[in-house]
Design a protein around this motif. Structure first.
Motif, mmCIF file in Angstrom:
data_model
loop_
_atom_site.group_PDB
_atom_site.id
_atom_site.type_symbol
_atom_site.label_atom_id
_atom_site.label_comp_id
_atom_site.label_asym_id
_atom_site.label_seq_id
_atom_site.Cartn_x
_atom_site.Cartn_y
_atom_site.Cartn_z
ATOM 1 N N ILE A 294 5.645 9.635 3.296
ATOM 2 C CA ILE A 294 5.963 10.994 2.830
ATOM 3 C C ILE A 294 7.365 10.989 2.215
ATOM 4 N N GLY A 295 7.464 11.460 0.985
ATOM 5 C CA GLY A 295 8.755 11.490 0.297
ATOM 6 C C GLY A 295 9.087 10.172 -0.389
ATOM 7 N N GLY A 296 8.210 9.172 -0.273
ATOM 8 C CA GLY A 296 8.476 7.842 -0.846
ATOM 9 C C GLY A 296 8.161 7.756 -2.330
ATOM 10 N N ASP A 297 7.624 8.826 -2.924
ATOM 11 C CA ASP A 297 7.221 8.805 -4.338
ATOM 12 C C ASP A 297 8.400 8.508 -5.260
ATOM 13 N N LEU A 298 9.578 9.046 -4.894
ATOM 14 C CA LEU A 298 10.761 8.824 -5.730
ATOM 15 C C LEU A 298 11.061 7.336 -5.840
ATOM 16 N N ALA A 299 11.029 6.644 -4.703
ATOM 17 C CA ALA A 299 11.324 5.201 -4.706
ATOM 18 C C ALA A 299 10.268 4.438 -5.504
ATOM 19 N N LEU A 300 9.014 4.872 -5.406
ATOM 20 C CA LEU A 300 7.962 4.216 -6.196
ATOM 21 C C LEU A 300 8.239 4.390 -7.689
ATOM 22 N N LEU A 301 8.540 5.613 -8.106
ATOM 23 C CA LEU A 301 8.777 5.888 -9.533
ATOM 24 C C LEU A 301 9.994 5.104 -10.027
ATOM 25 N N PRO A 344 15.397 -3.919 -1.732
ATOM 26 C CA PRO A 344 15.148 -3.627 -0.304
ATOM 27 C C PRO A 344 15.194 -2.123 -0.011
ATOM 28 N N ASP A 345 16.092 -1.395 -0.691
ATOM 29 C CA ASP A 345 16.182 0.062 -0.479
ATOM 30 C C ASP A 345 14.937 0.755 -1.032
ATOM 31 N N LEU A 346 14.477 0.289 -2.185
ATOM 32 C CA LEU A 346 13.275 0.885 -2.793
ATOM 33 C C LEU A 346 12.070 0.690 -1.879
ATOM 34 N N VAL A 347 11.935 -0.533 -1.370
ATOM 35 C CA VAL A 347 10.794 -0.853 -0.491
ATOM 36 C C VAL A 347 10.858 -0.029 0.791
ATOM 37 N N GLU A 348 12.057 0.060 1.356
ATOM 38 C CA GLU A 348 12.241 0.818 2.600
ATOM 39 C C GLU A 348 11.887 2.298 2.381
ATOM 40 N N ALA A 349 12.391 2.869 1.303
ATOM 41 C CA ALA A 349 12.184 4.308 1.057
ATOM 42 C C ALA A 349 10.735 4.619 0.704
ATOM 43 N N ALA A 350 10.083 3.699 0.008
ATOM 44 C CA ALA A 350 8.699 3.960 -0.414
ATOM 45 C C ALA A 350 7.709 3.716 0.729
ATOM 46 N N GLY A 351 8.081 2.762 1.611
ATOM 47 C CA GLY A 351 7.151 2.442 2.704
ATOM 48 C C GLY A 351 6.013 1.538 2.256
ATOM 49 N N ILE A 352 6.162 0.908 1.111
ATOM 50 C CA ILE A 352 5.168 -0.054 0.608
ATOM 51 C C ILE A 352 5.916 -1.307 0.175
ATOM 52 N N ASP A 353 5.178 -2.396 -0.117
ATOM 53 C CA ASP A 353 5.921 -3.617 -0.443
ATOM 54 C C ASP A 353 6.229 -3.716 -1.939
ATOM 55 N N GLU A 354 7.188 -4.583 -2.256
ATOM 56 C CA GLU A 354 7.655 -4.743 -3.632
ATOM 57 C C GLU A 354 6.504 -5.144 -4.546
ATOM 58 N N ALA A 355 5.625 -5.988 -4.025
ATOM 59 C CA ALA A 355 4.517 -6.481 -4.850
ATOM 60 C C ALA A 355 3.656 -5.327 -5.361
ATOM 61 N N GLN A 356 3.445 -4.338 -4.482
ATOM 62 C CA GLN A 356 2.597 -3.213 -4.920
ATOM 63 C C GLN A 356 3.309 -2.364 -5.968
ATOM 64 N N ILE A 357 4.616 -2.197 -5.805
ATOM 65 C CA ILE A 357 5.368 -1.446 -6.812
ATOM 66 C C ILE A 357 5.256 -2.170 -8.158
ATOM 67 N N ARG A 358 5.364 -3.493 -8.104
ATOM 68 C CA ARG A 358 5.267 -4.279 -9.344
ATOM 69 C C ARG A 358 3.850 -4.191 -9.931
ATOM 70 N N ARG A 359 2.834 -4.137 -9.084
ATOM 71 C CA ARG A 359 1.463 -4.009 -9.615
ATOM 72 C C ARG A 359 1.306 -2.672 -10.338
ATOM 73 N N CYS A 360 1.865 -1.610 -9.714
ATOM 74 C CA CYS A 360 1.771 -0.290 -10.355
ATOM 75 C C CYS A 360 2.488 -0.304 -11.705
ATOM 76 N N ALA A 361 3.652 -0.975 -11.722
ATOM 77 C CA ALA A 361 4.406 -1.052 -12.975
ATOM 78 C C ALA A 361 3.614 -1.825 -14.034
ATOM 79 N N GLU A 362 2.945 -2.870 -13.591
ATOM 80 C CA GLU A 362 2.164 -3.700 -14.517
ATOM 81 C C GLU A 362 1.037 -2.878 -15.140
#
Ligand code: SF4
Length: 768
Positions: A294-301, A344-362
């Motif tokens: 909850i609230g992790g959308d900012l870190a994902l974006l 590390p801050d992005l991953v912590e705030a989003a609550g998901i792993d870096e790999a998934q953020i990178r997949r979304c970006a891809e």
């Protein structure tokens, strides 16, 4: 207790709660069965089925539920299960008559559940509260309007009155209401959008110049990637599932971002797909499910934007530099903010792993046309307006405006909530608009901004507000801080509820109180000038006509438009406006709308004759930005938090949500089948590890306490823990039952929108 008892279902409280994981597809036979069930329950199988054939059809009426647009009506059946529930509850055989009110005191009715009140049926005649007997008694329309006029004229200032609007109100009524209230002398327009997409209305204009979505339904056919952020389409805009299913069939990636793995985001059976229905088949919807905190959308974006900048720094071209150079401002400040974010801050705030953020970006990088849809999971935070702007930032980086298949799409939850704002329901009107009102109607409107929903409750608590008029809705159940809002409402001299059905807002009332029953959306409007129709603006800025097809539920009902006109006539005997003329001829109202909004509504009366209506101009679709600098603006939201930090190790973030059998504060049943909950609304969805970490078990009864900063104790007892795949640190439960936990002051300061998706709470032992 006399009066109508639920003869289909015993009072819900008696039915044993059951919790059973639901792993069937959403939609499908379940939706068909639920549609049949509600028609039977409301005893309108024949009448309701006939009316459903006209719902969302050219020449028919617009669904009174959510605001999802109609496809080009190629299908005979253009409604979903939740639209059928809304219609059946409107067309219901059951009536709340003067005998019902004679049999039930207000105190007795307050003991009943919201569901029970809803099931009693349609209001039939105007009623006035009699304090001597604690009952509502019938009153004539003339006396009711005279009473309202007396109360309003007796106020020391027009700002002592609050004029609420529910998103069910049609354009013509909302427009006249906005003119009446301004001629009366105030801009106090608390409205239901204050509690849902106000961050869109207040935040997005700074980015792209409009406070509305830029996407139209056809864009789903051209999108190369679709993101669904903080929205549960299967329940809150079910017909949205059709273009999503079609997109998946085209192999388009769909990314869903949500703390709750909502069933329809995973698997869905299209009820009108004969093959799928016959074979019990289904479609996978989401190709990437992002189980965000909850609230992790900012870190994902920000994480996705960081990947774009990393790729650019590595020599690739992934940004639309031409678009950025020609159409935007603020690029460097955004890049500096994004590049400063540490993984590390992005991953912590989003609550998901870096790999998934990178997949979304891809997925985003590979798409040349991306549309992003979002709901309350984005807006209902303390910085919801700025979070909406981050979605715009991401889209601007790849020029995803002004081309097919691209854009931003706030999914609105109430049928005409967007239309009401367009035609003047706005506590912060522009001076240019007020000038036009003056020029068209010949009176000087008030220039000072008025109250949004939370501010109106604060004014009631402070004793500066004296009168509340509710054009639809169930205000006291929709706003935060339930007990304080009840106290606020009860301090008033007069409360007026203009409605189709009885609700708690009519029972939590002022010293004087009226209930005024109206003709419903699905019912015909006959006036001295013949049959009239109203207009509705959906989530994607289509304006269509809505013509009722059913006889009004009672001969004593008036239309919303007549009620507004007669309140105005009773309050403003010297009015400059010819209110009487609008009662019978709605084309006259549309002519005035066209005069006050020429850029949007010129030629309204002619254009609305088109079977599918017309689309309002949305300048960003033409890459025109109605911002002060004439550009689309990249706007920085520093940090990674969309809510103030809370330093309590026991803290959980609570999201208040709708069940599948609920529309706003209207409860259709105690079931929420897609989440596996039956016969219970006092539940808490919780992650198994969070349950274990607190030494609790699924099924345990607990209480929730707000971790507040205003010294007010807030607690809700009797909640059953449901082991549910929530993201860690996130819990969810239903509103309005959990609204007592939300402090009045816990809202997005830019828009006034209560932060209902991120209330800081802790679990405490249930009271014995
Ligand atoms: S999707 Fe929304 S507007 Fe359409 S029928 Fe369903 S509830 Fe009504």
């Amino acid at each position: 207790m006399p009066g109508r008892l639920c003869f289909i279902q015993p009072a819900m409280a008696e039915q044993t709660p059951r919790y059973k994981t639901y792993d069937s597809p959403a939609g499908g036979w379940g939706a068909a069965a639920a549609t049949a069930k509600v028609l039977i329950e409301q005893s309108v199988v024949g009448k309701g089925s006939r009316a459903l054939l006209s719902m969302n059809q050219p020449g028919g009426f617009k669904c009174p539920s959510c605001a999802f647009p109609d496809a080009a009506c190629t299908k005979k059946l253009e409604f979903c299960e939740n639209g059928a529930k809304a219609l059946a509850h409107e067309a219901t055989k059951f009536r709340v008559t003067r005998d019902f009110f004679a049999a039930h005191s207000v105190t007795e009715l307050m003991e009943q559940s919201d569901y029970w009140l809803e099931m009693q049926g349609r209001l039939t005649e105007p009623m006035r509260y009699d304090a001597a007997t604690d009952h509502y008694v019938s009153v004539s329309w003339d006396d009711a309007f005279a009473l309202i006029g007396r109360h309003l004229r007796a106020l020391e200032s027009p700002d002592q009155a609050e004029f609420y609007t529910s998103g069910r109100t049609a354009n013509e009524t909302a427009f006249l209401y906005s003119i009446f209230v301004r001629e009366f002398g105030t801009n106090n327009f608390p409205d239901c959008s204050n509690m849902c997409h106000e961050p869109t209305s207040r935040g997005l204009p700074h980015s792209i110049g409009v406070g509305k979505g830029t996407v139209i339904l056809e864009d789903f056919d051209h999108a190369e990637a679709i993101f669904l952020i903080g929205h549960n389409a299967g329940t809150n805009a079910p017909r949205m599932m059709t273009p999503l299913v079609e997109a998946r069939k085209r192999g388009i990636p769909i990314v869903a971002v949500n703390p709750m793995p909502e069933r329809a985001l995973i698997k869905f059976t299209e009820p009108q797909d004969i093959v799928q229905m016959a074979t019990f088949g289904s479609s996978a919807i989401t190709s990437e499910f992002v189980h965000i905190r909850i609230g992790g959308d900012l870190a994902l974006l920000k994480g996705m934007m960081k990947v774009l900048f990393e790729r650019e720094a590595a020599g690739e071209t992934v940004l639309d530099h031409g678009f950025i150079a020609e159409h935007t401002s603020g690029f460097d400040a955004l890049r500096a903010d994004i590049e400063a974010q540490a993984w590390p801050d992005l991953v912590e705030a989003a609550g998901i792993d870096e790999a998934q953020i990178r997949r979304c970006a891809e997925i985003y990088i590979r798409s040349n046309a991306t549309l992003i849809c979002y709901g309350m999971g984005v807006t209902q935070h303390q910085r919801g307006s700025e979070l909406v702007q981050q979605i715009a930032n991401l889209l601007l980086l790849k020029g995803n405006f002004g081309k097919p298949g691209a854009g931003i799409s706030p999914i609105r939850g109430h049928s005409n909530v967007q239309g009401d704002r367009t035609v003047g329901i706005d506590e912060k009107p522009s001076q240019a608009y007020l000038d036009r009102v003056r020029d068209v109607f010949g009176f000087e409107p008030p220039r000072a901004h008025g109250h949004h929903a939370v501010e109106s409750v604060e004014a009631m608590l402070a004793g500066t507000a004296k009168v509340f008029i509710g054009l639809g809705g169930n205000f006291v159940r929709a706003v935060p801080d339930t007990e304080r809002s009840y106290d606020a409402m009860r301090k008033l001299d007069l409360t007026v509820g203009i409605a189709t059905k009885l609700n708690r807002g009519h029972l939590v009332h002022g010293r004087d109180a009226l209930i005024l029953p109206v003709v419903a959306r699905s019912e015909r409007i006959e006036t001295a000038k013949g049959e009239q129709f109203v207009t509705i603006e959906d989530s994607m800025s289509n304006v269509t006509a809505s013509r009722g097809v059913l006889d009004p539920a009672s001969e004593h009902l008036l239309t919303e438009t007549e009620i507004v006109c007669r309140i105005a006539m009773a309050t403003l005997p010297e009015s400059k406006v010819d209110w009487a003329s609008y009662i019978d001829d709605y084309d006259l109202i549309r002519d005035k709308i066209a005069q006050v909004y020429p850029a949007l509504y010129e030629g309204f009366a002619a254009r609305i004759q088109a079977p599918m209506g017309f689309h309002l101009d949305i300048p960003p679709r033409r890459r025109v930005w109605a911002t002060p600098n004439g550009k689309a603006n990249f706007l920085v939201l520093p940090g990674l938090a969309v809510n103030a930090p809370v330093y309590d190790p026991a803290m959980l973030r609570l999201a208040t949500v709708r069940s599948h059998d609920q529309f706003n504060t209207t409860i259709y049943s105690y079931n929420d089948r897609y989440r596996g909950v039956y016969n219970d609304r006092m539940i808490l969805f919780m992650n198994a590890d969070d349950i274990a970490a607190r030494g609790l078990e699924a099924g345990a009864k607990v209480a929730l306490e707000t971790i507040g900063t205003d010294g007010v104790a807030r607690r809700v007892d009797g909640l059953t823990i449901i082991d549910y795949p929530m993201s860690r640190g996130s819990v969810a439960g239903y509103y309005p039952e959990l609204n007592p936990l939300m402090p009045l002051g816990f809202y997005d300061k830019t828009s006034g929108c209560p932060a209902a998706k991120s209330i800081p709470v802790r679990i405490v032992g249930a009271a014995d």
